[in-house]
Write a protein that holds these residues in place. Sequence first.
Motif, PDB file in Angstrom:
ATOM      1  N   PRO A 123       2.075 100.407  45.793  1.00  0.00           N
ATOM      2  CA  PRO A 123       3.432 100.416  46.370  1.00  0.00           C
ATOM      3  C   PRO A 123       4.501 100.837  45.361  1.00  0.00           C
ATOM      4  O   PRO A 123       5.459 101.524  45.730  1.00  0.00           O
ATOM      5  CB  PRO A 123       3.639  98.967  46.820  1.00  0.00           C
ATOM      6  N   GLY A 124       4.343 100.464  44.109  1.00  0.00           N
ATOM      7  CA  GLY A 124       5.289 100.881  43.084  1.00  0.00           C
ATOM      8  C   GLY A 124       5.247 102.375  42.847  1.00  0.00           C
ATOM      9  O   GLY A 124       6.289 103.011  42.631  1.00  0.00           O
ATOM     10  N   ARG A 125       4.062 102.926  42.880  1.00  0.00           N
ATOM     11  CA  ARG A 125       3.930 104.375  42.707  1.00  0.00           C
ATOM     12  C   ARG A 125       4.512 105.122  43.906  1.00  0.00           C
ATOM     13  O   ARG A 125       5.158 106.160  43.746  1.00  0.00           O
ATOM     14  CB  ARG A 125       2.474 104.751  42.480  1.00  0.00           C
ATOM     15  N   LEU A 126       4.294 104.580  45.108  1.00  0.00           N
ATOM     16  CA  LEU A 126       4.875 105.207  46.307  1.00  0.00           C
ATOM     17  C   LEU A 126       6.400 105.112  46.283  1.00  0.00           C
ATOM     18  O   LEU A 126       7.091 106.075  46.649  1.00  0.00           O
ATOM     19  CB  LEU A 126       4.316 104.568  47.575  1.00  0.00           C
ATOM     20  N   ALA A 127       6.923 103.964  45.852  1.00  0.00           N
ATOM     21  CA  ALA A 127       8.374 103.838  45.690  1.00  0.00           C
ATOM     22  C   ALA A 127       8.855 104.878  44.677  1.00  0.00           C
ATOM     23  O   ALA A 127       9.906 105.502  44.869  1.00  0.00           O
ATOM     24  CB  ALA A 127       8.744 102.428  45.236  1.00  0.00           C
ATOM     25  N   GLY A 128       8.092 105.069  43.627  1.00  0.00           N
ATOM     26  CA  GLY A 128       8.443 106.074  42.627  1.00  0.00           C
ATOM     27  C   GLY A 128       8.497 107.473  43.199  1.00  0.00           C
ATOM     28  O   GLY A 128       9.405 108.243  42.878  1.00  0.00           O
ATOM     29  N   VAL A 129       7.532 107.807  44.044  1.00  0.00           N
ATOM     30  CA  VAL A 129       7.553 109.133  44.680  1.00  0.00           C
ATOM     31  C   VAL A 129       8.830 109.299  45.501  1.00  0.00           C
ATOM     32  O   VAL A 129       9.508 110.330  45.415  1.00  0.00           O
ATOM     33  CB  VAL A 129       6.294 109.343  45.556  1.00  0.00           C
ATOM     34  N   ALA A 130       9.174 108.280  46.287  1.00  0.00           N
ATOM     35  CA  ALA A 130      10.385 108.356  47.112  1.00  0.00           C
ATOM     36  C   ALA A 130      11.643 108.476  46.241  1.00  0.00           C
ATOM     37  O   ALA A 130      12.507 109.328  46.497  1.00  0.00           O
ATOM     38  CB  ALA A 130      10.480 107.131  48.019  1.00  0.00           C
ATOM     39  N   TRP A 131      11.749 107.629  45.211  1.00  0.00           N
ATOM     40  CA  TRP A 131      12.910 107.698  44.310  1.00  0.00           C
ATOM     41  C   TRP A 131      12.931 109.033  43.566  1.00  0.00           C
ATOM     42  O   TRP A 131      14.002 109.596  43.321  1.00  0.00           O
ATOM     43  CB  TRP A 131      12.894 106.542  43.313  1.00  0.00           C
TER      44      TRP A 131
END
Length: 139
Positions: A79-87
């Motif tokens: 989830p942190g990596r996916l949040a990173g992709v979005a950001w």
Amino acid sequence: MNTHFRRILLAFTVVLGLYAGIWAQFFPTEFYASFPGFGLHWVDVDGPYNEHLIRDVGSFYLALTAVSVFAIIHRSALPGRLAGVAWAVFGILHFGYHLVHLEGSALDVIGNVVSLGFSAALGILLALPSRRGGAGTAA
């Protein structure tokens, strides 16, 4: 496993998202007239006031913030990596726009470029696998 470093980076995105998101969503006129604060003006120099657009920006920042909060409390790094992709997608495109449209005083321009570059870098760093993760892991 979610790393301590990733949680710190996510916490920075939460602070950024809450700062811009709450202001734009609930105080759109004030956001337009005086964002980012501290006597600087990054929004009102770029066209007429549009409440709908400002509130959309607030909603978007708050949605990114919600994803970051979820990622902080989740045990997995995914989830942190996916949040990173979005950001990162948002940050890179937002940064790119402002590089082409440098408006305001020299201090406004420097602050804009530095803060938006930092925001994009946070997303990129979050999207990367942790150093502890080996090949084939979802670190």
